[in-house]
Design a protein around this motif. Structure first.
Motif, PDB file in Angstrom:
ATOM      1  N   ILE A 373       1.175  -1.570  -0.028  1.00  0.00           N
ATOM      2  CA  ILE A 373      -0.283  -0.163   0.487  1.00  0.00           C
ATOM      3  C   ILE A 373       0.980   1.077   0.274  1.00  0.00           C
ATOM      4  CG2 ILE A 373      -1.368   1.761   1.062  1.00  0.00           C
ATOM      5  CD1 ILE A 373      -2.805  -1.429   2.068  1.00  0.00           C
ATOM      6  N   LEU A 374       1.674   1.112   1.104  1.00  0.00           N
ATOM      7  CA  LEU A 374       2.595   2.537   0.667  1.00  0.00           C
ATOM      8  C   LEU A 374       3.330   2.630  -0.528  1.00  0.00           C
ATOM      9  CD1 LEU A 374       4.232   1.967   4.327  1.00  0.00           C
ATOM     10  CD2 LEU A 374       3.170   3.346   3.764  1.00  0.00           C
ATOM     11  N   GLY A 375       4.069   1.419  -0.884  1.00  0.00           N
ATOM     12  CA  GLY A 375       4.295   1.902  -2.551  1.00  0.00           C
ATOM     13  C   GLY A 375       3.266   1.918  -3.620  1.00  0.00           C
ATOM     14  N   GLU A 376       2.069   1.959  -3.181  1.00  0.00           N
ATOM     15  CA  GLU A 376       0.835   2.271  -4.435  1.00  0.00           C
ATOM     16  C   GLU A 376       1.119   3.854  -4.232  1.00  0.00           C
ATOM     17  OE1 GLU A 376      -3.284   0.783  -3.557  1.00  0.00           O
ATOM     18  OE2 GLU A 376      -2.134  -1.397  -3.650  1.00  0.00           O
ATOM     19  N   TYR A 377       1.029   4.276  -2.934  1.00  0.00           N
ATOM     20  CA  TYR A 377       1.190   5.590  -2.649  1.00  0.00           C
ATOM     21  C   TYR A 377       2.437   6.685  -2.516  1.00  0.00           C
ATOM     22  CZ  TYR A 377      -3.746   5.492  -1.580  1.00  0.00           C
ATOM     23  OH  TYR A 377      -4.787   5.298  -1.948  1.00  0.00           O
ATOM     24  N   GLY A 378       3.542   5.303  -3.506  1.00  0.00           N
ATOM     25  CA  GLY A 378       5.004   5.731  -3.751  1.00  0.00           C
ATOM     26  C   GLY A 378       5.634   6.359  -2.290  1.00  0.00           C
ATOM     27  N   ILE A 379       5.498   5.834  -1.554  1.00  0.00           N
ATOM     28  CA  ILE A 379       6.126   6.011  -0.504  1.00  0.00           C
ATOM     29  C   ILE A 379       7.223   5.092  -0.311  1.00  0.00           C
ATOM     30  CG2 ILE A 379       5.891   5.916   2.228  1.00  0.00           C
ATOM     31  CD1 ILE A 379       3.213   7.199   2.092  1.00  0.00           C
ATOM     32  N   THR A 405       5.021  12.720   0.625  1.00  0.00           N
ATOM     33  CA  THR A 405       4.249  13.992   0.930  1.00  0.00           C
ATOM     34  C   THR A 405       3.194  13.765   1.887  1.00  0.00           C
ATOM     35  OG1 THR A 405       2.591  13.309  -1.125  1.00  0.00           O
ATOM     36  CG2 THR A 405       4.465  14.774  -1.749  1.00  0.00           C
ATOM     37  N   GLU A 406       2.643  14.334   2.851  1.00  0.00           N
ATOM     38  CA  GLU A 406       1.295  14.501   3.734  1.00  0.00           C
ATOM     39  C   GLU A 406       0.659  13.319   3.057  1.00  0.00           C
ATOM     40  OE1 GLU A 406       2.575  15.688   7.075  1.00  0.00           O
ATOM     41  OE2 GLU A 406       0.702  14.869   8.540  1.00  0.00           O
ATOM     42  N   ALA A 407       0.202  14.193   1.696  1.00  0.00           N
ATOM     43  CA  ALA A 407      -1.196  13.502   1.867  1.00  0.00           C
ATOM     44  C   ALA A 407      -1.407  12.268   1.532  1.00  0.00           C
ATOM     45  CB  ALA A 407      -1.377  14.464   0.104  1.00  0.00           C
ATOM     46  N   ASN A 408      -0.053  11.610   0.352  1.00  0.00           N
ATOM     47  CA  ASN A 408       0.047  10.614   0.408  1.00  0.00           C
ATOM     48  C   ASN A 408      -0.079   9.980   1.704  1.00  0.00           C
ATOM     49  OD1 ASN A 408       0.222  10.747  -2.406  1.00  0.00           O
ATOM     50  ND2 ASN A 408       2.231  11.042  -2.505  1.00  0.00           N
ATOM     51  N   VAL A 409       0.659   9.836   3.048  1.00  0.00           N
ATOM     52  CA  VAL A 409       0.813   9.962   3.622  1.00  0.00           C
ATOM     53  C   VAL A 409      -0.546   9.238   4.466  1.00  0.00           C
ATOM     54  CG1 VAL A 409       1.413  10.066   6.627  1.00  0.00           C
ATOM     55  CG2 VAL A 409       3.771   9.871   4.482  1.00  0.00           C
ATOM     56  N   ARG A 410      -1.162  10.619   4.201  1.00  0.00           N
ATOM     57  CA  ARG A 410      -2.992  10.330   4.735  1.00  0.00           C
ATOM     58  C   ARG A 410      -3.744   8.707   4.074  1.00  0.00           C
ATOM     59  NH1 ARG A 410      -6.643  12.832   3.920  1.00  0.00           N
ATOM     60  NH2 ARG A 410      -5.472  14.493   2.397  1.00  0.00           N
ATOM     61  N   LYS A 411      -3.807   8.884   2.679  1.00  0.00           N
ATOM     62  CA  LYS A 411      -4.097   7.791   2.422  1.00  0.00           C
ATOM     63  C   LYS A 411      -3.510   6.459   2.542  1.00  0.00           C
ATOM     64  CE  LYS A 411      -5.214  11.764  -1.614  1.00  0.00           C
ATOM     65  NZ  LYS A 411      -4.145  11.919  -2.929  1.00  0.00           N
ATOM     66  N   ALA A 412      -2.526   6.717   2.611  1.00  0.00           N
ATOM     67  CA  ALA A 412      -1.938   4.991   2.689  1.00  0.00           C
ATOM     68  C   ALA A 412      -2.185   5.045   4.040  1.00  0.00           C
ATOM     69  CB  ALA A 412      -0.308   4.805   2.245  1.00  0.00           C
ATOM     70  N   LEU A 413      -2.123   5.858   5.053  1.00  0.00           N
ATOM     71  CA  LEU A 413      -2.327   5.074   6.548  1.00  0.00           C
ATOM     72  C   LEU A 413      -4.037   4.698   6.604  1.00  0.00           C
ATOM     73  CD1 LEU A 413       0.525   7.302   8.579  1.00  0.00           C
ATOM     74  CD2 LEU A 413       0.254   4.935   7.367  1.00  0.00           C
ATOM     75  N   SER A 414      -4.702   5.736   5.892  1.00  0.00           N
ATOM     76  CA  SER A 414      -6.054   5.079   6.272  1.00  0.00           C
ATOM     77  C   SER A 414      -6.158   3.944   5.817  1.00  0.00           C
ATOM     78  CB  SER A 414      -6.840   6.708   5.622  1.00  0.00           C
ATOM     79  OG  SER A 414      -7.337   6.848   4.815  1.00  0.00           O
ATOM     80  N   GLU A 415      -5.532   3.540   3.988  1.00  0.00           N
ATOM     81  CA  GLU A 415      -5.731   2.685   4.153  1.00  0.00           C
ATOM     82  C   GLU A 415      -5.410   1.526   4.747  1.00  0.00           C
ATOM     83  OE1 GLU A 415      -4.929   0.756  -0.655  1.00  0.00           O
ATOM     84  OE2 GLU A 415      -6.078   2.959  -0.690  1.00  0.00           O
ATOM     85  N   ILE A 416      -4.048   1.193   4.976  1.00  0.00           N
ATOM     86  CA  ILE A 416      -4.175   0.566   6.250  1.00  0.00           C
ATOM     87  C   ILE A 416      -4.533   0.353   6.937  1.00  0.00           C
ATOM     88  CG2 ILE A 416      -1.464  -0.410   7.353  1.00  0.00           C
ATOM     89  CD1 ILE A 416       0.630   0.987   5.108  1.00  0.00           C
ATOM     90  N   ALA A 417      -4.824   0.767   7.788  1.00  0.00           N
ATOM     91  CA  ALA A 417      -5.617   1.187   9.178  1.00  0.00           C
ATOM     92  C   ALA A 417      -6.911   0.114   9.344  1.00  0.00           C
ATOM     93  CB  ALA A 417      -6.072   2.115   9.908  1.00  0.00           C
TER      94      ALA A 417
END
Ligand code: HSE
Length: 443
Positions: A373-379, A405-417
């Motif tokens: 998931i992190l990879g999908e958001y370029g993290i 970027t904070e935006a990508n982190v926010r989206k990735a973490l809500s998916e991971i959660a």
């Protein structure tokens, strides 16, 4: 020798410190100023406030309103605090043509634009060195010493209470509440300690510094603020293992179209001097385009350090009065006509390094689902650490990332959660990594 008459409003901790310096060091100050600075009035509602100060008869009064506009007072010191009476009295003093000194960061962060405009219009000084960083001369440094520099960034520990709490947890292993109680007993926590631990006091100070550094109107509303109450001893231990200390930082960065202004717990590498700031001390590193880095370090609160900054303002004003130079240094560093509204970058657009701590089940494939998931958001992950083993209970998985970027982190973490193998909300701490890749400065 000429005399300059001072009216002190509020004789609490800082007010008493100011009275002490002005009386006990009167001869020293007079020899530097070339005039006698007389503490002509001290006003406080509490009749015992001046006990032990040995003020001459008639100096101590209880009517601060009267002192603020008294005809033979030259400089009014607002040491009352709060936003109601303090604001009213500063405006009254300015309207009466008095020069004013305040240490009131909450008031300036909320109403500074109007107060500075009123002072500039009346042609009087409104000085506020003690409002940020206590005794550290950060206002003078930005406004005067670095006047030839574009201020590229400011990174500071500006709240002694938070630094004390984080240091005590790190060094002594005591819990948050005990450390907070000790800070309150020592007298440097705000009356309402949520202002400290939730980051608002630091944000008040950053709002003032950003305005000074960037020539913008004070803008507290758009500063991102996150306090320290969610930081756990486990995160502090992981940080240490990776070579970082956790500090509550105020971060300001110049950008052509928008500046950065944010307050949040931050992992600071051991190699950064800010990581070594102990107890309730403050420090700030300012980077100017000509000067490089300057770091100031000292007590950001407490009676005498704060009083020292107030007296430095009194001396500046006295010197201005003697030379007819009031307003020589523009109150907010820029000429009022050059001050503009500048946007603060939305947090989603910030790029930084991150520490994530997940509570996840120790099963095959869990790590790859998270990293997928992190990879999908370029993290991009810099390192991964898992502590402990156990198929039934969640174990901490910690990841450090490259720039994201904070935006990508926010989206990735809500998916991971939402993954069934990951519990709780992940812990996120931003990392200020000078050895890492740099974000676009926008300069
Ligand atoms: N409560 C503040 C601090 C006082 O702890 O730093 C100085 O602004």
């Amino acid at each position: 020798m000429k005399e300059i008459r001072i009216g002190l409003l509020g004789c609490g901790t800082v007010g008493r410190g100011v009275a002490k310096i002005l009386t006990e060091s009167a001869a020293l100050i007079a020899s530097r100023v070339g005039a006698r600075l007389t503490l002509a009035r001290v006003a406080d509602v509490s009749p015992d406030a001046a006990a032990g100060l040995s003020l001459p008869e008639g100096v101590f009064v209880n009517d601060a309103r009267k002192v603020a506009t008294e005809p033979d007072i030259d400089i009014v010191l607002e040491m009352i605090g709060g936003e109601g009476l303090a604001r009213e009295l500063i405006l009254a003093a300015i309207a009466a043509g008095k020069h004013v000194v305040t240490a009131n960061k909450a008031l300036l962060a909320a109403h500074g634009n109007a107060l500075f405009a009123a002072a500039a219009e009346k042609g009087v000084d409104l000085a506020y060195e003690a409002s940020v960083g206590g005794c550290m001369p950060i206002i003078k440094t930005i406004r005067e010493s670095l006047a030839g520099n574009r201020i590229m960034s400011m990174t500071g520990i500006l709240n002694g209470t938070c630094n004390y709490i984080l240091s005590r947890i790190t060094d002594e292993g005591i819990d948050f509440q005990t450390a907070l109680s000790q800070a309150q007993a020592a007298g440097f926590a705000e009356a309402d300690p949520t202002l400290d631990v939730d980051g608002f006091d630091t944000a008040h100070k950053l709002a003032i510094l950003s305005a000074l550094a960037y020539g913008m109107r004070i803008n507290l509303r758009d500063i991102y603020i996150e306090g320290i109450s969610a930081i756990t001893p486990m995160d502090i231990a992981f940080s240490r293992q990776f070579g970082y200390k956790i500090k509550l930082l105020a971060i300001g960065k110049w950008g052509r179209d928008a500046v950065e202004a944010r307050v949040h717990p931050t992992m600071v590498p051991f190699s950064n001097p800010l990581s070594n700031v102990k107890a309730n001390l403050n420090a700030i590193t300012v980077t100017g385009d000509a000067v490089g880095d300057i770091t100031l370090y000292g007590y950001g609160a407490g009676q005498m350090p704060t009083a020292s900054a107030v007296v430095s303002d009194v001396v500046d004003i006295a010197r201005n009065l003697l030379t007819g130079a009031a307003g020589r240094v523009p109150l907010m560093s820029y000429q009022p006509s050059a001050i503009r509204s500048m946007p603060i970058k939305p947090m989603d657009e910030i790029a930084t390094h991150y520490y994530f701590r997940f509570a996840a089940l120790d099963r095959p494939g869990v790590l790859s689902r998270i990293s997928g998931i992190l990879g999908e958001y370029g993290i991009s992950i810099k390192s991964v650490h898992q502590k402990g083993r156990g198929a039934e209970d969640a174990v901490p998985i910690v990841m450090l990332t490259h720039l994201a970027t904070e935006a990508n982190v926010r989206k990735a973490l809500s998916e991971i959660a939402r993954l069934d193998v990951v519990g709780d909300r992940p812990m996120v701490i931003r990392i200020e990594d000078e050895n890492g890749e740099e974000a676009e400065s926008g300069y």
